[in-house]
Design a protein around this motif. Structure first.
Motif, PDB file in Angstrom:
ATOM      1  N   ASP A  64      -3.563  -2.467  -5.628  1.00  0.00           N
ATOM      2  CA  ASP A  64      -4.324  -1.669  -4.672  1.00  0.00           C
ATOM      3  C   ASP A  64      -5.521  -2.458  -4.175  1.00  0.00           C
ATOM      4  O   ASP A  64      -5.839  -3.535  -4.692  1.00  0.00           O
ATOM      5  CB  ASP A  64      -4.767  -0.350  -5.311  1.00  0.00           C
ATOM      6  CG  ASP A  64      -5.211   0.679  -4.283  1.00  0.00           C
ATOM      7  OD1 ASP A  64      -4.691   0.632  -3.146  1.00  0.00           O
ATOM      8  OD2 ASP A  64      -6.077   1.509  -4.596  1.00  0.00           O
ATOM      9  N   GLU A  65      -6.176  -1.896  -3.162  1.00  0.00           N
ATOM     10  CA  GLU A  65      -7.376  -2.505  -2.606  1.00  0.00           C
ATOM     11  C   GLU A  65      -8.286  -1.406  -2.095  1.00  0.00           C
ATOM     12  O   GLU A  65      -7.866  -0.262  -1.905  1.00  0.00           O
ATOM     13  CB  GLU A  65      -7.013  -3.463  -1.468  1.00  0.00           C
ATOM     14  CG  GLU A  65      -6.296  -2.813  -0.306  1.00  0.00           C
ATOM     15  CD  GLU A  65      -5.927  -3.794   0.793  1.00  0.00           C
ATOM     16  OE1 GLU A  65      -6.289  -3.531   1.959  1.00  0.00           O
ATOM     17  OE2 GLU A  65      -5.277  -4.812   0.494  1.00  0.00           O
ATOM     18  N   VAL A  66      -9.538  -1.751  -1.909  1.00  0.00           N
ATOM     19  CA  VAL A  66     -10.510  -0.863  -1.278  1.00  0.00           C
ATOM     20  C   VAL A  66     -10.991  -1.549  -0.014  1.00  0.00           C
ATOM     21  O   VAL A  66     -11.707  -2.538  -0.074  1.00  0.00           O
ATOM     22  CB  VAL A  66     -11.702  -0.550  -2.210  1.00  0.00           C
ATOM     23  CG1 VAL A  66     -12.725   0.321  -1.491  1.00  0.00           C
ATOM     24  CG2 VAL A  66     -11.230   0.123  -3.484  1.00  0.00           C
ATOM     25  N   ARG A  71      -8.121  -4.779  -5.824  1.00  0.00           N
ATOM     26  CA  ARG A  71      -8.508  -4.143  -7.084  1.00  0.00           C
ATOM     27  C   ARG A  71      -7.603  -4.580  -8.228  1.00  0.00           C
ATOM     28  O   ARG A  71      -7.847  -4.228  -9.378  1.00  0.00           O
ATOM     29  CB  ARG A  71      -8.411  -2.620  -6.965  1.00  0.00           C
ATOM     30  CG  ARG A  71      -9.310  -1.975  -5.949  1.00  0.00           C
ATOM     31  CD  ARG A  71      -9.141  -0.471  -5.979  1.00  0.00           C
ATOM     32  NE  ARG A  71      -9.624   0.120  -7.223  1.00  0.00           N
ATOM     33  CZ  ARG A  71      -9.275   1.325  -7.683  1.00  0.00           C
ATOM     34  NH1 ARG A  71      -8.411   2.051  -6.996  1.00  0.00           N
ATOM     35  NH2 ARG A  71      -9.770   1.788  -8.804  1.00  0.00           N
ATOM     36  N   VAL A  74      -3.436  -1.016 -10.598  1.00  0.00           N
ATOM     37  CA  VAL A  74      -4.108   0.224 -10.986  1.00  0.00           C
ATOM     38  C   VAL A  74      -3.062   1.214 -11.470  1.00  0.00           C
ATOM     39  O   VAL A  74      -2.028   1.413 -10.825  1.00  0.00           O
ATOM     40  CB  VAL A  74      -4.885   0.834  -9.801  1.00  0.00           C
ATOM     41  CG1 VAL A  74      -5.530   2.152 -10.202  1.00  0.00           C
ATOM     42  CG2 VAL A  74      -5.937  -0.149  -9.294  1.00  0.00           C
ATOM     43  N   THR A  80      -7.627   9.640  -9.962  1.00  0.00           N
ATOM     44  CA  THR A  80      -7.905   8.318  -9.402  1.00  0.00           C
ATOM     45  C   THR A  80      -8.107   8.410  -7.900  1.00  0.00           C
ATOM     46  O   THR A  80      -7.228   8.872  -7.173  1.00  0.00           O
ATOM     47  CB  THR A  80      -6.747   7.341  -9.686  1.00  0.00           C
ATOM     48  OG1 THR A  80      -6.373   7.410 -11.060  1.00  0.00           O
ATOM     49  CG2 THR A  80      -7.154   5.918  -9.349  1.00  0.00           C
ATOM     50  N   HIS A  82      -8.365   7.169  -4.058  1.00  0.00           N
ATOM     51  CA  HIS A  82      -7.541   6.240  -3.287  1.00  0.00           C
ATOM     52  C   HIS A  82      -8.056   6.181  -1.854  1.00  0.00           C
ATOM     53  O   HIS A  82      -8.491   7.190  -1.298  1.00  0.00           O
ATOM     54  CB  HIS A  82      -6.082   6.711  -3.284  1.00  0.00           C
ATOM     55  CG  HIS A  82      -5.093   5.635  -2.943  1.00  0.00           C
ATOM     56  ND1 HIS A  82      -4.930   5.152  -1.653  1.00  0.00           N
ATOM     57  CD2 HIS A  82      -4.215   4.951  -3.719  1.00  0.00           C
ATOM     58  CE1 HIS A  82      -3.993   4.213  -1.665  1.00  0.00           C
ATOM     59  NE2 HIS A  82      -3.539   4.075  -2.898  1.00  0.00           N
TER      60      HIS A  82
END
Length: 358
Positions: A64-66, A71, A74, A80, A82
């Motif tokens: 995943d990423e933000v 990240r 995950v 959690t 998202h």
């Protein structure tokens, strides 16, 4: 910034067996098969509700990423957060409707450039004077704007806007490629303008206004709102939320804006938001930051059609509300930069949820 409920409504999703909600009992297995057959991939969370009850809830592990920052892997779960990416735009549309009811922002038929007098000197093209707030809400401004290329590409229009020293001047200096109101051109220009109007009108940040006027009334738990390059919460794509809480937004749509006896968003605003003002393509139409369309399901020769209202986000983030069936589907994915990222959510809805109806 992480924020949590201050006075959340007393609501928790109650589970119901798929068979008792009008589905085949093997809904879980149908999802597993779609994944095993590689028809759905990169899923992080799937929440399906019907008539206000939880029918299916599944979480997975994945990269995943933000907002583009990795990240790593995950293990997702009910709590959690998202990225919603551009589903944020749809929620921004709800917030604008709430602010309009509070008489804090101008109506959709009002002149757009007049709301930004600091940009009046740049308004040399006469078409700028014809722009209304509705053109921003429906992505029909007519500007030359390209977000069809990867967001890692510095020529992407949203990235250029993010990096511009003056966002408003960047937006209003874009050349026209169509007359206002005639063509849907996807992009963050409209949401940036609506976001600025909203913040200016209500006198609060997006997270604070959303928390007090939408998230708390719905009992939505902690959220985050990623900041853009200007240090402000990004109105186009910054919101982070759990799929469970995103499903609450879908249920609000099914409730015609009511929640726990309170009219959170006016039914009139929702009706206007979901009108098909402009086609996006052969399948989708666009309202005030909300998509809509129709899906056929079932086995021949009897294949009914259901209408859906939805929010779509980069990487496969989706919210579908199907009023005639009482169904909400919230999906989060990690298929960023995947050219076929649209396929897994559609297949979950079509091949798992709708195909699983009795």
């Amino acid at each position: 910034m992480t924020t949590g409920p201050l006075a959340s409504a007393q609501f928790e999703w109650r589970s119901i067996n798929p068979a008792d909600a009008g589905f085949a009992p093997d809904l879980d297995e149908r999802l597993d098969k779609a994944i095993a057959d590689k028809r759905a991939w990169g899923l992080h969370g799937v929440v399906v509700t019907r008539m206000g009850k939880l029918v299916l809830e599944r979480y997975f592990a994945g990269e995943d990423e933000v907002w583009g920052a990795p990240r790593g892997s995950v293990a997702f779960g009910p709590d959690t957060l998202h990225d919603l990416r551009s589903v944020t735009k749809s929620i921004l549309g709800l917030l604008y409707g709430i602010a309009l009811d509070l008489r804090k922002v101008p109506a959709p038929d009002q002149n757009l450039i007049a709301q930004f007098p600091e940009c009046a000197a740049a308004a040399t093209d006469p078409r700028l004077q014809r722009l209304t707030i509705a053109h921003a809400l429906t992505m029909t401004l007519g500007f030359d704007w390209n977000e069809d290329i990867p967001y890692q590409d510095p020529t992407n229009s949203e990235i250029q806007m993010e990096q511009a020293p003056d966002r408003l001047r960047y937006i209003f200096s874009r050349p026209f490629i169509s007359d206002p109101g005639t063509r849907w051109i996807y992009g963050a220009a409209g949401t940036e303008l609506i976001g600025q109007l909203l913040v200016k009108g209500v006198g609060h940040s997006l997270p604070d206004f959303a928390r007090a006027n939408l998230f708390d009334p719905l009992g939505i738990g902690p959220t985050e709102w990623t900041k853009g390059f200007n240090g402000q919460p990004a109105p186009a794509s910054g919101l982070r939320m759990t799929p469970r809480d995103l499903a609450r937004v879908g249920q609000l749509i099914l409730n015609r804006g009511q929640w726990d006896g309170r009219q959170v968003v006016s039914s009139d605003w929702l009706a206007k938001s979901f009108q098909p003002y402009v086609p996006c393509d052969e399948q989708r139409r666009y309202g005030y930051f909300w998509y809509s369309g129709d899906l056929q399901y079932g086995q021949p020769p009897h294949r009914p059609i259901t209408h859906w209202i939805g929010g779509f986000g980069y990487g496969g983030q989706r919210l579908f509300a199907m009023p005639d069936l009482g169904i909400v589907v919230a999906i989060t994915c990690g298929n960023y930069a995947d050219e076929q990222q649209w396929m897994p959510p559609v297949r979950v809805v079509r091949d798992v949820v709708l195909a699983g109806l009795k």
